[in-house]
Design an enzyme around this catalytic site. Structure first.
Site, PDB file in Angstrom:
ATOM      1  N   GLY A  20       0.813  -1.214   0.000  1.00 37.67           N
ATOM      2  CA  GLY A  20       0.000   0.000   0.000  1.00 37.67           C
ATOM      3  C   GLY A  20       0.841   1.256   0.000  1.00 37.67           C
ATOM      4  O   GLY A  20       0.539   2.225  -0.703  1.00 37.67           O
ATOM      5  N   TYR A 154      -8.229 -16.898   4.343  1.00 42.69           N
ATOM      6  CA  TYR A 154      -7.648 -15.778   3.608  1.00 42.69           C
ATOM      7  C   TYR A 154      -7.901 -15.922   2.108  1.00 42.69           C
ATOM      8  O   TYR A 154      -8.355 -14.980   1.450  1.00 42.69           O
ATOM      9  CB  TYR A 154      -6.146 -15.721   3.889  1.00 42.69           C
TER      10      TYR A 154
END
Length: 264
Positions: A20, A154
């Protein structure tokens, strides 16, 4: 090819570290005004300081909010200017056996990895459509296609993002807004570095060498036979956020080094 995002405002969720942070850097370097998000004000401030040191002419904003529930998303939305580029990067991961993964864990992963993107897209996409231009990107994973047996919870959330991005692309078809998913593979992120910290101390090996060994041991189908860098993943996201990617929508684009063994 000159990627110029001058005049565009981007939100990158969970952008204080790792992939990110690399995406925020790449978008800011291309001229976008970037909103950096993290769970705490301290982490946001630290990330902003790092970015400003690297890119002194960049326009950067910060917004602290934990996106693991609806209230946190509402907090973030209240702090935002109009957004042209939404990068849904917030996510958590960790190994756990399926038979020991309780409902609370499943819900926590679903709320963080999937519903944060659902809520932000629902709030921000209409403005993009009204303005006739926008980009929404979801950070999925090669684990969406190659579900890890030790992280089924996940992998399922990352597969869900592929369906979400494809469906949203069809929902806003013809509007000038594109929606895509990016699927990184093993990456030399801050999270990977933390996972390898003890091994680095024990062996004295570099992170790059440990990344290569990890890939060959756990993802032997890799074509590049190494972990990707954060910048390599960010480069794909910046391209997809640009005007040059206007004919790409509803796609799942892999930056996995060829780990997923198919030709599509």
């Amino acid at each position: 090819m000159q990627l110029d995002l001058t005049g565009k405002t981007a939100l990158v969720t969970a952008s204080t570290a790792g992939i990110g942070h690399g995406i925020a850097h790449g978008l800011a370097a291309a001229g976008a005004r970037v909103v950096v998000n993290g769970r705490s004000q301290a982490s946001v401030d630290a990330a902003l300081a790092t970015l400003r040191q690297a890119l002194p002419n960049a326009t950067l904003l910060g917004a602290a909010a934990d996106l693991s529930d609806a209230a946190g998303v509402d907090t973030l939305l209240a702090a935002l200017p109009a957004i042209d580029i939404l990068v849904n990067n917030a996510g958590i991961f960790g190994p756990q056996d399926f038979f020991e993964t309780d409902d609370g864990t499943w819900d926590h992963y679903w709320q963080t990895n999937v519903m944060s993107g659902v809520r932000l897209s629902r709030a921000l996409l209409p403005g993009m459509v009204e303005r006739g231009w926008g980009r929404v990107l979801f950070l999925s994973s090669e684990s969406a296609r190659n579900i890890p047996a030790d992280m089924i919870h996940y992998g399922v959330t990352k597969t869900a993002l592929l369906g979400l991005s494809r469906g949203l692309a069809k929902r806003v078809a013809g509007s000038g807004v594109t929606v895509n998913a990016v699927l990184p593979g093993p990456t030399l992120s801050d999270g990977f570095a933390a996972m390898m910290e003890d091994e680095r101390a024990r062996t004295g090996k570099s992170l790059e060498v440990l990344g290569r060994e990890f890939v060959m041991a756990n993802r032997p189908t890799s074509v590049i036979q190494r972990a990707a860098t954060v910048e390599e993943v960010a480069n794909m996201v910046v391209y997809l956020a640009s005007p040059q990617a206007s004919a790409t929508s509803g796609a799942a684009l892999r930056v996995d080094g060829g780990v997923v063994d198919d030709i599509v």
